[in-house]
Design an enzyme around this catalytic site. Structure first.
Site, PDB file in Angstrom:
ATOM      1  N   CYS A 153       0.426  19.115 -23.266  1.00  0.00           N
ATOM      2  CA  CYS A 153      -0.870  19.790 -23.450  1.00  0.00           C
ATOM      3  C   CYS A 153      -1.114  20.915 -22.449  1.00  0.00           C
ATOM      4  O   CYS A 153      -2.132  21.591 -22.523  1.00  0.00           O
ATOM      5  CB  CYS A 153      -2.004  18.766 -23.373  1.00  0.00           C
ATOM      6  SG  CYS A 153      -2.384  18.272 -21.686  1.00  0.00           S
ATOM      7  N   HIS A 202      -1.508   1.516  -4.246  1.00  0.00           N
ATOM      8  CA  HIS A 202      -1.869   2.935  -4.097  1.00  0.00           C
ATOM      9  C   HIS A 202      -0.972   3.855  -4.920  1.00  0.00           C
ATOM     10  O   HIS A 202      -0.930   5.052  -4.670  1.00  0.00           O
ATOM     11  CB  HIS A 202      -1.843   3.326  -2.618  1.00  0.00           C
ATOM     12  CG  HIS A 202      -2.908   2.638  -1.802  1.00  0.00           C
ATOM     13  ND1 HIS A 202      -2.890   2.549  -0.436  1.00  0.00           N
ATOM     14  CD2 HIS A 202      -4.046   2.004  -2.193  1.00  0.00           C
ATOM     15  CE1 HIS A 202      -3.959   1.891  -0.008  1.00  0.00           C
ATOM     16  NE2 HIS A 202      -4.671   1.532  -1.055  1.00  0.00           N
ATOM     17  N   ASN A 254       2.997  -6.715  13.493  1.00  0.00           N
ATOM     18  CA  ASN A 254       2.620  -5.337  13.774  1.00  0.00           C
ATOM     19  C   ASN A 254       3.041  -4.996  15.195  1.00  0.00           C
ATOM     20  O   ASN A 254       3.281  -5.888  16.011  1.00  0.00           O
ATOM     21  CB  ASN A 254       1.090  -5.172  13.616  1.00  0.00           C
ATOM     22  CG  ASN A 254       0.677  -3.722  13.404  1.00  0.00           C
ATOM     23  OD1 ASN A 254       1.039  -2.843  14.174  1.00  0.00           O
ATOM     24  ND2 ASN A 254      -0.086  -3.486  12.350  1.00  0.00           N
ATOM     25  N   GLN A 262       0.854  -1.199   0.000  1.00  0.00           N
ATOM     26  CA  GLN A 262       0.000   0.000   0.000  1.00  0.00           C
ATOM     27  C   GLN A 262       0.885   1.242   0.000  1.00  0.00           C
ATOM     28  O   GLN A 262       0.395   2.357  -0.079  1.00  0.00           O
ATOM     29  CB  GLN A 262      -0.870   0.019   1.261  1.00  0.00           C
ATOM     30  CG  GLN A 262      -1.803  -1.161   1.369  1.00  0.00           C
ATOM     31  CD  GLN A 262      -2.400  -1.263   2.772  1.00  0.00           C
ATOM     32  OE1 GLN A 262      -3.386  -0.627   3.099  1.00  0.00           O
ATOM     33  NE2 GLN A 262      -1.776  -2.062   3.614  1.00  0.00           N
ATOM     34  N   ASN A 263       2.194   1.025   0.119  1.00  0.00           N
ATOM     35  CA  ASN A 263       3.092   2.172   0.245  1.00  0.00           C
ATOM     36  C   ASN A 263       3.408   2.776  -1.119  1.00  0.00           C
ATOM     37  O   ASN A 263       3.539   2.058  -2.106  1.00  0.00           O
ATOM     38  CB  ASN A 263       4.396   1.745   0.935  1.00  0.00           C
ATOM     39  CG  ASN A 263       4.137   1.196   2.327  1.00  0.00           C
ATOM     40  OD1 ASN A 263       3.063   1.427   2.883  1.00  0.00           O
ATOM     41  ND2 ASN A 263       5.089   0.483   2.881  1.00  0.00           N
ATOM     42  N   CYS A 273      -0.340  13.637 -16.295  1.00  0.00           N
ATOM     43  CA  CYS A 273      -1.183  14.774 -16.645  1.00  0.00           C
ATOM     44  C   CYS A 273      -2.654  14.371 -16.512  1.00  0.00           C
ATOM     45  O   CYS A 273      -3.065  13.338 -17.032  1.00  0.00           O
ATOM     46  CB  CYS A 273      -0.865  15.187 -18.077  1.00  0.00           C
ATOM     47  SG  CYS A 273      -2.072  16.329 -18.759  1.00  0.00           S
ATOM     48  N   GLU A 275       1.069  -3.460  17.150  1.00  0.00           N
ATOM     49  CA  GLU A 275      -0.149  -3.559  17.977  1.00  0.00           C
ATOM     50  C   GLU A 275      -1.157  -4.466  17.279  1.00  0.00           C
ATOM     51  O   GLU A 275      -0.962  -4.835  16.122  1.00  0.00           O
ATOM     52  CB  GLU A 275      -0.735  -2.157  18.172  1.00  0.00           C
ATOM     53  CG  GLU A 275      -0.984  -1.455  16.870  1.00  0.00           C
ATOM     54  CD  GLU A 275      -1.244   0.047  17.003  1.00  0.00           C
ATOM     55  OE1 GLU A 275      -0.760   0.651  17.982  1.00  0.00           O
ATOM     56  OE2 GLU A 275      -1.925   0.579  16.124  1.00  0.00           O
ATOM     57  N   ASP A 294       6.115   4.757  -1.349  1.00  0.00           N
ATOM     58  CA  ASP A 294       7.452   5.313  -1.134  1.00  0.00           C
ATOM     59  C   ASP A 294       8.571   4.686  -1.964  1.00  0.00           C
ATOM     60  O   ASP A 294       9.710   5.148  -1.920  1.00  0.00           O
ATOM     61  CB  ASP A 294       7.814   5.251   0.362  1.00  0.00           C
ATOM     62  CG  ASP A 294       7.801   3.817   0.920  1.00  0.00           C
ATOM     63  OD1 ASP A 294       7.999   2.857   0.148  1.00  0.00           O
ATOM     64  OD2 ASP A 294       7.593   3.670   2.147  1.00  0.00           O
ATOM     65  N   GLY A 323       2.874  -4.561   9.032  1.00  0.00           N
ATOM     66  CA  GLY A 323       2.907  -3.112   9.266  1.00  0.00           C
ATOM     67  C   GLY A 323       1.753  -2.352   8.643  1.00  0.00           C
ATOM     68  O   GLY A 323       1.944  -1.249   8.145  1.00  0.00           O
TER      69      GLY A 323
HETATM   70  P1  OAD Z   1      -1.251   3.010   8.926  1.00  0.00           P
HETATM   71  O1  OAD Z   1      -0.534   4.252   9.325  1.00  0.00           O
HETATM   72  O2  OAD Z   1      -2.732   3.019   8.983  1.00  0.00           O
HETATM   73  O3  OAD Z   1      -0.770   1.793   9.818  1.00  0.00           O
HETATM   74  C1  OAD Z   1       0.573   1.517  10.047  1.00  0.00           C
HETATM   75  C2  OAD Z   1       0.640   0.268  10.919  1.00  0.00           C
HETATM   76  O4  OAD Z   1       2.000  -0.080  11.074  1.00  0.00           O
HETATM   77  C3  OAD Z   1       0.052   0.452  12.323  1.00  0.00           C
HETATM   78  O5  OAD Z   1      -0.844  -0.608  12.578  1.00  0.00           O
HETATM   79  C4  OAD Z   1       1.277   0.381  13.241  1.00  0.00           C
HETATM   80  O6  OAD Z   1       0.988  -0.265  14.470  1.00  0.00           O
HETATM   81  C5  OAD Z   1       2.235  -0.460  12.420  1.00  0.00           C
HETATM   82  N1  OAD Z   1       3.668  -0.204  12.677  1.00  0.00           N
HETATM   83  C6  OAD Z   1       4.287   0.992  12.863  1.00  0.00           C
HETATM   84  N2  OAD Z   1       5.604   0.827  13.011  1.00  0.00           N
HETATM   85  C7  OAD Z   1       5.856  -0.506  12.910  1.00  0.00           C
HETATM   86  C8  OAD Z   1       7.035  -1.318  12.978  1.00  0.00           C
HETATM   87  N3  OAD Z   1       8.243  -0.786  13.155  1.00  0.00           N
HETATM   88  N4  OAD Z   1       6.898  -2.659  12.846  1.00  0.00           N
HETATM   89  C9  OAD Z   1       5.660  -3.224  12.664  1.00  0.00           C
HETATM   90  N5  OAD Z   1       4.524  -2.503  12.569  1.00  0.00           N
HETATM   91  C10 OAD Z   1       4.604  -1.166  12.699  1.00  0.00           C
HETATM   92  O7  OAD Z   1      -0.715   2.636   7.462  1.00  0.00           O
HETATM   93  P2  OAD Z   1      -1.367   1.695   6.362  1.00  0.00           P
HETATM   94  O8  OAD Z   1      -2.029   0.522   6.967  1.00  0.00           O
HETATM   95  O9  OAD Z   1      -0.319   1.460   5.344  1.00  0.00           O
HETATM   96  O10 OAD Z   1      -3.617   5.155   1.520  1.00  0.00           O
HETATM   97  O11 OAD Z   1      -2.463   2.657   5.749  1.00  0.00           O
HETATM   98  C11 OAD Z   1      -3.190   2.248   4.651  1.00  0.00           C
HETATM   99  C12 OAD Z   1      -3.480   3.393   3.723  1.00  0.00           C
HETATM  100  O12 OAD Z   1      -4.049   4.482   4.454  1.00  0.00           O
HETATM  101  C13 OAD Z   1      -2.248   4.027   3.091  1.00  0.00           C
HETATM  102  O13 OAD Z   1      -1.774   3.307   1.978  1.00  0.00           O
HETATM  103  C14 OAD Z   1      -2.782   5.363   2.670  1.00  0.00           C
HETATM  104  C15 OAD Z   1      -3.645   5.735   3.856  1.00  0.00           C
HETATM  105  O14 OAD Z   1      -4.810   6.405   3.541  1.00  0.00           O
HETATM  106  C16 OAD Z   1      -3.511   5.966   0.464  1.00  0.00           C
HETATM  107  O15 OAD Z   1      -2.722   6.882   0.423  1.00  0.00           O
HETATM  108  C17 OAD Z   1      -4.468   5.638  -0.644  1.00  0.00           C
HETATM  109 ZN    ZN Z   2      -1.067  16.532 -20.916  1.00  0.00          ZN
END
Ligand code: OAD
Ligand code: ZN
Length: 250
Positions: A150, A118, A213, A100-101, A126, A215, A103, A187
């Site tokens: 464009c 994502h 995770n 989902q990252n 564009c 948590e 980066d 994560g």
């Molecule tokens: P979140 O920020 O919702 O969740 C990150 C998770 O990583 C949490 O449950 C933390 O507990 C866990 N975490 C943090 N540090 C950690 C570590 N060192 N080791 C293990 N776990 C760890 O991020 P996502 O689930 O990726 O969407 O969020 C999903 C989507 O929400 C993103 O892709 C983004 C956002 O809206 C878009 O941009 C479309």
């Molecule tokens: Zn264009």
């Protein structure tokens, strides 16, 4: 950490492995997550920045926010968890990394079969003619860019709130989740759908599901194994104990 024999043997014998990652895997590289105390959404309101209307109303502001995140990402490096997934890809006959990252750290680490649900913050296109713009560079301008073909507004190639995921990418991810023997949810807070449905698809099709995770999440009660702690420590440790060769930078 000591892992169950069941987990070690399932991993060693897996023909097909599917991994879903979220912002938590990049946290130890220094990229802020979205949710939680230190989460990005505490400082910025997603409805103000990560949606198409916001972009049309205030393209410079949205572009500036992405320029800031791009700079931040360029200053950091993949961490041992990203490299462990490269090793896992080498080990497995069939390996799909769904992230989902945005980066790009998985690719920078060396992962090959990466499905970006994502989008990718380094790409832009564009909104008028859909032409891909040259890769946005961290030292690039902070105001919105115009298409060289464009003159249309150029936007980051990321999925915003209210937008569909790239269909073909998601359907590949679903089929990997259906076919795998072992599925890792790493994560991610597992609350953003449809990405969050993938572990359940894997469960429904008989995969062994492992969550890593800091948590517990909604998935924790359904997963076969819940490994609590930092993924940068747990994942390399798991591979070592399973006799899977780590490689690259650690
Ligand atoms: P979140 O920020 O919702 O969740 C990150 C998770 O990583 C949490 O449950 C933390 O507990 C866990 N975490 C943090 N540090 C950690 C570590 N060192 N080791 C293990 N776990 C760890 O991020 P996502 O689930 O990726 O969407 O969020 C999903 C989507 O929400 C993103 O892709 C983004 C956002 O809206 C878009 O941009 C479309
Ligand atoms: Zn264009």
């Amino acid at each position: 950490m000591t892992f169950s024999e069941n987990l070690i043997s399932t991993l060693k014998n897996a023909e097909s492995i599917c991994v879903l990652t979220g912002a938590g895997i990049s946290a130890e590289s220094g990229v802020p997550t979205f949710r939680g105390e230190e989460g990005l959404w505490k400082k910025f309101k997603p409805e103000e920045l990560a949606n198409f209307d916001a972009f049309i109303c205030n393209p410079d502001l949205v572009w500036e926010w992405y320029a800031y995140r791009r700079r931040l990402i360029h200053e950091v490096k993949p961490n041992p968890a990203h490299y462990a997934l490269v090793a896992l890809e080498h080990f497995a006959n069939n390996f799909t990394l769904v992230t989902q990252n945005v980066d790009n750290l998985h690719r920078r680490a060396g992962s090959k079969n990466v499905l970006e649900l994502h989008g990718n913050i380094e790409r832009s296109y564009c909104i008028q003619c859909r032409a891909l713009a040259p890769d946005a560079v961290p030292e690039g301008p902070t105001g919105v860019q115009r298409c060289t073909k464009c003159g249309g507004l150029v936007r980051p190639d990321v999925v915003w709130f209210g937008e569909m995921l790239p269909l073909e990418v998601f359907s590949k991810a679903e089929s990997a989740a259906r076919q795998c023997d072992i599925f890792f949810s790493i994560g991610t807070s597992a609350v953003v759908y449809p990405a969050a449905s993938l572990p359940y698809t894997a469960l429904d099709h008989g995969a062994f599901v492992v969550e890593m995770n800091l948590e517990s999440t909604d998935l924790s009660s359904r997963a076969h194994e819940v490994l609590t702690g930092k993924v940068g420590e747990i994942l390399p440790d798991l591979l070592l104990q399973a006799g899977i060769q780590l490689q690259g930078e650690q």
